[in-house]
Design a protein around this motif. Structure first.
Motif, PDB file in Angstrom:
ATOM      1  N   GLN A   1      13.761  29.841  14.380  1.00 37.72           N
ATOM      2  CA  GLN A   1      15.112  30.356  14.600  1.00 37.72           C
ATOM      3  C   GLN A   1      15.257  30.930  16.015  1.00 37.72           C
ATOM      4  O   GLN A   1      14.284  31.418  16.592  1.00 37.72           O
ATOM      5  N   PRO A   2      16.475  30.885  16.570  1.00 45.41           N
ATOM      6  CA  PRO A   2      16.691  31.447  17.910  1.00 45.41           C
ATOM      7  C   PRO A   2      16.666  32.975  17.883  1.00 45.41           C
ATOM      8  O   PRO A   2      17.121  33.600  16.922  1.00 45.41           O
ATOM      9  N   LEU A   3      16.098  33.544  18.938  1.00 54.11           N
ATOM     10  CA  LEU A   3      16.071  34.987  19.160  1.00 54.11           C
ATOM     11  C   LEU A   3      16.515  35.239  20.597  1.00 54.11           C
ATOM     12  O   LEU A   3      16.357  34.368  21.461  1.00 54.11           O
ATOM     13  N   LEU A   4      17.017  36.421  20.868  1.00 52.27           N
ATOM     14  CA  LEU A   4      17.445  36.788  22.214  1.00 52.27           C
ATOM     15  C   LEU A   4      16.451  37.748  22.847  1.00 52.27           C
ATOM     16  O   LEU A   4      15.886  38.616  22.180  1.00 52.27           O
TER      17      LEU A   4
ATOM     18  N   TRP B   1      28.556  32.533  25.948  1.00 51.87           N
ATOM     19  CA  TRP B   1      28.404  31.157  25.467  1.00 51.87           C
ATOM     20  C   TRP B   1      29.151  30.152  26.346  1.00 51.87           C
ATOM     21  O   TRP B   1      28.594  29.174  26.802  1.00 51.87           O
ATOM     22  N   GLY B   2      30.444  30.372  26.572  1.00 48.71           N
ATOM     23  CA  GLY B   2      31.269  29.412  27.302  1.00 48.71           C
ATOM     24  C   GLY B   2      31.445  29.710  28.769  1.00 48.71           C
ATOM     25  O   GLY B   2      32.321  29.140  29.425  1.00 48.71           O
TER      26      GLY B   2
ATOM     27  N   VAL C   1      24.066  36.313  27.312  1.00 50.81           N
ATOM     28  CA  VAL C   1      23.637  35.148  26.540  1.00 50.81           C
ATOM     29  C   VAL C   1      23.668  33.908  27.422  1.00 50.81           C
ATOM     30  O   VAL C   1      24.714  33.530  27.950  1.00 50.81           O
ATOM     31  N   HIS C   2      22.500  33.314  27.598  1.00 47.65           N
ATOM     32  CA  HIS C   2      22.356  32.028  28.275  1.00 47.65           C
ATOM     33  C   HIS C   2      20.998  31.463  27.878  1.00 47.65           C
ATOM     34  O   HIS C   2      20.196  32.152  27.235  1.00 47.65           O
ATOM     35  N   VAL C   3      20.730  30.207  28.217  1.00 46.47           N
ATOM     36  CA  VAL C   3      19.517  29.554  27.708  1.00 46.47           C
ATOM     37  C   VAL C   3      18.228  30.222  28.168  1.00 46.47           C
ATOM     38  O   VAL C   3      17.229  30.166  27.447  1.00 46.47           O
TER      39      VAL C   3
END
Length: 162
Positions: free
Chosen positions: A99-102, A141-142, A87-89
């Protein structure tokens, strides 16, 4: 590191060509398993995936930072024992409904865990780092990676909009 796949983004269709049909099939299985979390898979032809094109986050501009929506998406994946593990931009697109999708599901894994790898990282979740990230800082995420959600959007879990 050599390229695992090549991607061509068209106006309505995106093609991703893997080095092998097996790698394409493995990734396609995730698009089929979680159609609510990814762009629509249109076809698989050997090493080639054909996906519906959605707008990449990096082209949406600074006004599109759906932190709360992404947080909810990652919680839903975690509830099903699914961890994207990258997960990253650059792996985030805007669906046609906003809506966001991966995308880029090559590293996904099904493993029940108390915490989400995608929200809390490998150490907190106990979910292993993907082999392709061995020797590199994992993406979540972090993550301290430059393209992580925290680094790019200035918010951390739980989702807090800046």
């Amino acid at each position: 590191m050599s390229r695992r796949a090549t991607v061509r983004v068209g106006l309505t269709r995106t093609t991703k060509r893997h080095r092998s049909a097996a790698a394409a099939a493995a990734e396609a299985a995730w698009y089929e398993r979680v159609p609510w979390a990814a762009p629509r898979l249109l076809a698989v032809d050997g090493p080639l995936l054909l996906l519906e094109t959605c707008t990449p986050q990096v082209r949406c501009g600074p006004g599109w930072r759906p932190a709360a929506e992404l947080y909810e998406l990652l919680l839903r994946l975690h509830a099903e024992g699914i961890h994207h593990r990258d997960v990253h931009v650059r792996n985030l697109v805007r669906g046609h409904d906003g809506q966001p999708l991966l995308i880029d599901w090559e590293t996904a894994i099904h493993q029940p865990a108390d915490l989400s790898y995608d929200l809390h990282g490998p150490d907190a979740s106990g979910v292993p780092v993907p082999e392709i990230h061995a020797g590199h800082t994992p993406q979540w995420w972090g993550s301290p990676q430059r393209m992580s959600i925290r680094s790019q959007w200035g918010c951390d879990v739980p989702a807090q909009t800046p």
